[in-house]
Design a protein around this motif. Structure first.
Motif, PDB file in Angstrom:
ATOM      1  N   ASP A  68      55.088  26.844  28.243  1.00 45.05           N
ATOM      2  CA  ASP A  68      55.434  26.243  29.528  1.00 45.05           C
ATOM      3  C   ASP A  68      54.267  25.365  29.973  1.00 45.05           C
ATOM      4  N   LEU A  69      54.569  24.387  30.803  1.00 45.57           N
ATOM      5  CA  LEU A  69      53.544  23.458  31.253  1.00 45.57           C
ATOM      6  C   LEU A  69      53.846  23.049  32.687  1.00 45.57           C
ATOM      7  N   GLY A  70      52.808  23.022  33.522  1.00 49.78           N
ATOM      8  CA  GLY A  70      52.976  22.613  34.910  1.00 49.78           C
ATOM      9  C   GLY A  70      51.866  21.671  35.337  1.00 49.78           C
ATOM     10  N   ALA A  71      52.162  20.832  36.330  1.00 46.70           N
ATOM     11  CA  ALA A  71      51.167  19.896  36.850  1.00 46.70           C
ATOM     12  C   ALA A  71      51.485  19.603  38.309  1.00 46.70           C
ATOM     13  N   ALA A  72      50.444  19.251  39.065  1.00 47.95           N
ATOM     14  CA  ALA A  72      50.614  18.869  40.467  1.00 47.95           C
ATOM     15  C   ALA A  72      49.732  17.665  40.753  1.00 47.95           C
ATOM     16  N   TYR A  73      50.209  16.804  41.655  1.00 43.14           N
ATOM     17  CA  TYR A  73      49.460  15.613  42.041  1.00 43.14           C
ATOM     18  C   TYR A  73      49.560  15.460  43.555  1.00 43.14           C
ATOM     19  N   ARG A  74      48.419  15.408  44.223  1.00 39.59           N
ATOM     20  CA  ARG A  74      48.385  15.265  45.678  1.00 39.59           C
ATOM     21  C   ARG A  74      48.029  13.828  46.026  1.00 39.59           C
ATOM     22  N   PHE A  75      48.756  13.242  47.016  1.00 44.89           N
ATOM     23  CA  PHE A  75      48.531  11.854  47.418  1.00 44.89           C
ATOM     24  C   PHE A  75      49.003  11.663  48.862  1.00 44.89           C
ATOM     25  N   ASP A  76      48.699  10.504  49.432  1.00 45.22           N
ATOM     26  CA  ASP A  76      49.158  10.154  50.777  1.00 45.22           C
ATOM     27  C   ASP A  76      50.456   9.366  50.681  1.00 45.22           C
ATOM     28  N   LEU A  77      51.433   9.742  51.517  1.00 44.87           N
ATOM     29  CA  LEU A  77      52.724   9.064  51.554  1.00 44.87           C
ATOM     30  C   LEU A  77      53.068   8.789  53.008  1.00 44.87           C
ATOM     31  N   LEU A  78      53.098   7.541  53.373  1.00 50.13           N
ATOM     32  CA  LEU A  78      53.401   7.131  54.747  1.00 50.13           C
ATOM     33  C   LEU A  78      52.476   7.805  55.756  1.00 50.13           C
ATOM     34  N   GLY A  79      51.213   7.932  55.397  1.00 47.80           N
ATOM     35  CA  GLY A  79      50.223   8.520  56.290  1.00 47.80           C
ATOM     36  C   GLY A  79      50.212  10.038  56.316  1.00 47.80           C
ATOM     37  N   LYS A  80      51.011  10.674  55.507  1.00 46.38           N
ATOM     38  CA  LYS A  80      51.069  12.147  55.437  1.00 46.38           C
ATOM     39  C   LYS A  80      50.620  12.616  54.062  1.00 46.38           C
ATOM     40  N   VAL A  96      63.191  21.204  32.749  1.00 42.27           N
ATOM     41  CA  VAL A  96      62.157  20.538  33.535  1.00 42.27           C
ATOM     42  C   VAL A  96      62.575  20.546  35.001  1.00 42.27           C
ATOM     43  N   LYS A  97      61.635  20.928  35.880  1.00 43.88           N
ATOM     44  CA  LYS A  97      61.883  20.965  37.320  1.00 43.88           C
ATOM     45  C   LYS A  97      60.812  20.138  38.013  1.00 43.88           C
ATOM     46  N   ALA A  98      61.180  19.517  39.116  1.00 41.79           N
ATOM     47  CA  ALA A  98      60.228  18.724  39.894  1.00 41.79           C
ATOM     48  C   ALA A  98      60.469  18.959  41.374  1.00 41.79           C
ATOM     49  N   SER A  99      59.403  18.850  42.166  1.00 40.14           N
ATOM     50  CA  SER A  99      59.533  18.990  43.612  1.00 40.14           C
ATOM     51  C   SER A  99      58.514  18.091  44.314  1.00 40.14           C
ATOM     52  N   LEU A 100      58.845  17.745  45.544  1.00 35.52           N
ATOM     53  CA  LEU A 100      57.960  16.946  46.388  1.00 35.52           C
ATOM     54  C   LEU A 100      57.864  17.642  47.728  1.00 35.52           C
ATOM     55  N   SER A 101      56.655  17.903  48.199  1.00 33.63           N
ATOM     56  CA  SER A 101      56.477  18.530  49.510  1.00 33.63           C
ATOM     57  C   SER A 101      55.565  17.659  50.363  1.00 33.63           C
TER      58      SER A 101
END
Length: 69
Positions: free
Chosen positions: A16-28, A61-66
């Protein structure tokens, strides 16, 4: 498997393999996550019993955006 519920299923390994990426989206602050199960798409028997065999899940494969508001 036979009528006496006897059988042999060899051992297996899945990856299994997982990854996360944090960034700014519309100031949040936003986090995009992706996770893959059985990424090599290995075929395997997940369980046995009652003269039945259950096949393991294929590559998934699963993906999510928070967003942090």
């Amino acid at each position: 498997m036979n009528a006496f519920n006897q059988g042999y299923v060899p051992g297996y390994t899945t990856f299994d393999l997982g990854a996360a990426y944090r960034f700014d989206l519309l100031g949040k602050s936003a986090t995009l996550r992706a996770y893959g199960n059985n990424i090599t798409d290995r075929r395997y028997w997940a369980s046995t019993g009652s003269s039945l065999l259950a096949r393991g899940l294929p590559r998934t494969v699963k993906a999510s955006l928070s967003l942090n508001l």
